[in-house]
Design a protein around this motif. Structure first.
Motif, PDB file in Angstrom:
ATOM      1  N   UNK A  35      26.605  27.878  33.270  1.00  0.00           N
ATOM      2  CA  UNK A  35      27.439  26.852  33.006  1.00  0.00           C
ATOM      3  C   UNK A  35      27.929  27.387  31.604  1.00  0.00           C
ATOM      4  N   UNK A  36      27.794  26.110  30.768  1.00  0.00           N
ATOM      5  CA  UNK A  36      28.116  26.155  29.165  1.00  0.00           C
ATOM      6  C   UNK A  36      26.794  26.465  28.355  1.00  0.00           C
ATOM      7  N   UNK A  37      25.755  26.749  28.883  1.00  0.00           N
ATOM      8  CA  UNK A  37      24.767  26.673  28.153  1.00  0.00           C
ATOM      9  C   UNK A  37      24.680  27.713  26.799  1.00  0.00           C
ATOM     10  N   UNK A  38      23.729  27.327  25.808  1.00  0.00           N
ATOM     11  CA  UNK A  38      23.876  28.224  24.772  1.00  0.00           C
ATOM     12  C   UNK A  38      23.341  29.634  25.124  1.00  0.00           C
ATOM     13  N   UNK A  39      22.566  29.854  25.809  1.00  0.00           N
ATOM     14  CA  UNK A  39      22.149  31.204  26.292  1.00  0.00           C
ATOM     15  C   UNK A  39      23.085  31.884  26.867  1.00  0.00           C
ATOM     16  N   UNK A  40      23.765  31.285  27.762  1.00  0.00           N
ATOM     17  CA  UNK A  40      25.115  31.819  28.467  1.00  0.00           C
ATOM     18  C   UNK A  40      25.988  32.314  27.678  1.00  0.00           C
ATOM     19  N   UNK A  41      26.510  31.397  26.827  1.00  0.00           N
ATOM     20  CA  UNK A  41      27.282  31.830  25.783  1.00  0.00           C
ATOM     21  C   UNK A  41      26.991  32.767  24.692  1.00  0.00           C
ATOM     22  N   UNK A  42      25.903  32.914  24.317  1.00  0.00           N
ATOM     23  CA  UNK A  42      25.311  33.936  23.590  1.00  0.00           C
ATOM     24  C   UNK A  42      25.720  35.426  24.134  1.00  0.00           C
ATOM     25  N   UNK A  45      29.234  36.446  24.017  1.00  0.00           N
ATOM     26  CA  UNK A  45      29.677  36.842  22.772  1.00  0.00           C
ATOM     27  C   UNK A  45      28.980  37.925  22.370  1.00  0.00           C
ATOM     28  N   UNK A  46      28.462  38.623  22.881  1.00  0.00           N
ATOM     29  CA  UNK A  46      27.755  40.043  22.529  1.00  0.00           C
ATOM     30  C   UNK A  46      26.470  39.675  21.748  1.00  0.00           C
ATOM     31  N   UNK A  47      25.712  38.616  22.085  1.00  0.00           N
ATOM     32  CA  UNK A  47      24.509  38.284  21.233  1.00  0.00           C
ATOM     33  C   UNK A  47      23.452  38.716  22.392  1.00  0.00           C
ATOM     34  N   UNK A  48      22.123  38.409  21.931  1.00  0.00           N
ATOM     35  CA  UNK A  48      21.097  38.530  22.717  1.00  0.00           C
ATOM     36  C   UNK A  48      20.121  37.452  22.718  1.00  0.00           C
ATOM     37  N   UNK A  49      19.224  37.287  23.451  1.00  0.00           N
ATOM     38  CA  UNK A  49      18.364  36.224  23.510  1.00  0.00           C
ATOM     39  C   UNK A  49      16.869  36.512  24.082  1.00  0.00           C
ATOM     40  N   UNK A  50      15.942  36.149  22.885  1.00  0.00           N
ATOM     41  CA  UNK A  50      14.561  36.334  23.256  1.00  0.00           C
ATOM     42  C   UNK A  50      13.980  35.066  23.915  1.00  0.00           C
ATOM     43  N   UNK A  51      13.334  34.888  24.861  1.00  0.00           N
ATOM     44  CA  UNK A  51      12.907  33.792  25.812  1.00  0.00           C
ATOM     45  C   UNK A  51      11.305  34.275  26.128  1.00  0.00           C
ATOM     46  N   UNK A  52      10.687  33.143  26.212  1.00  0.00           N
ATOM     47  CA  UNK A  52       9.254  32.916  26.651  1.00  0.00           C
ATOM     48  C   UNK A  52       9.396  32.830  28.037  1.00  0.00           C
ATOM     49  N   UNK A  53       8.671  33.399  28.918  1.00  0.00           N
ATOM     50  CA  UNK A  53       8.721  33.111  30.322  1.00  0.00           C
ATOM     51  C   UNK A  53       7.297  33.484  30.699  1.00  0.00           C
ATOM     52  N   UNK A  54       7.306  33.481  32.414  1.00  0.00           N
ATOM     53  CA  UNK A  54       6.050  33.720  32.957  1.00  0.00           C
ATOM     54  C   UNK A  54       6.063  35.298  33.464  1.00  0.00           C
ATOM     55  N   UNK A 127      14.992  32.297  21.232  1.00  0.00           N
ATOM     56  CA  UNK A 127      15.954  32.561  19.953  1.00  0.00           C
ATOM     57  C   UNK A 127      17.081  33.218  20.338  1.00  0.00           C
ATOM     58  N   UNK A 128      18.246  32.832  19.889  1.00  0.00           N
ATOM     59  CA  UNK A 128      19.535  33.375  20.013  1.00  0.00           C
ATOM     60  C   UNK A 128      19.803  34.525  18.803  1.00  0.00           C
ATOM     61  N   UNK A 129      20.203  35.532  18.980  1.00  0.00           N
ATOM     62  CA  UNK A 129      20.304  36.621  18.172  1.00  0.00           C
ATOM     63  C   UNK A 129      21.809  37.061  18.010  1.00  0.00           C
ATOM     64  N   UNK A 130      22.426  37.129  16.926  1.00  0.00           N
ATOM     65  CA  UNK A 130      23.654  37.516  16.882  1.00  0.00           C
ATOM     66  C   UNK A 130      23.912  38.735  15.686  1.00  0.00           C
ATOM     67  N   UNK A 131      24.673  39.725  16.014  1.00  0.00           N
ATOM     68  CA  UNK A 131      25.110  40.705  15.122  1.00  0.00           C
ATOM     69  C   UNK A 131      26.405  40.125  14.353  1.00  0.00           C
ATOM     70  N   UNK A 132      26.542  39.750  13.119  1.00  0.00           N
ATOM     71  CA  UNK A 132      27.484  38.885  12.712  1.00  0.00           C
ATOM     72  C   UNK A 132      28.877  39.991  12.504  1.00  0.00           C
TER      73      UNK A 132
END
Length: 146
Positions: A35-42, A45-54, A127-132
């Motif tokens: 949907x419109x989650x910040x992870x999906x939006x990132x 928008x050509x960003x990357x996301x570090x997530x903790x998972x199992x 953590x959402x990461x963006x190259x400005x």
């Protein structure tokens, strides 16, 4: 604490050294895909996301792209054997982009012991990461219709 510190440190480093990085720390209910989650939006928008998972315990991966219901990721664990789970694919031909493809459904799973599951909401963080310089924004993507 470490994820929050890393996010803040990278953002401040970017400002101090004129390095084009910006980060944002998320936790709990805000950490999900779709949907419109910040992870999906990132990811859109050509960003990357570090997530903790199992992955047999707490584990960190880098999400690099979302296409439909599939999410590309880079997992630092080396694995040669394919997964038996049908919703996890091992990719060995794109080492600079991804080495796994996992479904959104698997990632969003709330069980603590599910492979590649984000797990219970109270333990989620990202953590959402963006190259400005390459980040897509409304200003860069608005189309005008005549």
């Amino acid at each position: 604490m470490a994820m929050m510190f890393l996010s803040n440190w990278l953002t401040q480093f970017g400002k101090a050294c004129q390095f084009p990085i910006a980060c944002k720390y998320l936790s709990q209910d805000a950490v999900y895909l779709g949907g419109d989650s910040e992870l999906t939006q990132t990811l859109r928008c050509h960003g990357a996301v570090i997530v903790r998972l199992n992955y047999g315990g707490d584990h960190y991966v880098l999400l690099t792209e979302q296409e439909g219901e599939q999410v590309s990721m880079f997992d630092p664990y080396f694995r040669k054997r394919p997964f038996i789970q049908e919703d996890i694919a091992l990719i060995d031909s794109e080492p600079f982009k991804r080495n796994r493809i996992v479904t959104i459904e698997r990632l969003n799973a709330k069980q603590k012991d599910g492979l590649y599951a984000l797990g219970p909401k109270e333990g989620r963080e990202a953590i959402l990461l963006f190259n400005q310089n390459t980040r897509l924004t409304e200003e860069k993507t608005i189309e005008y219709f005549i």
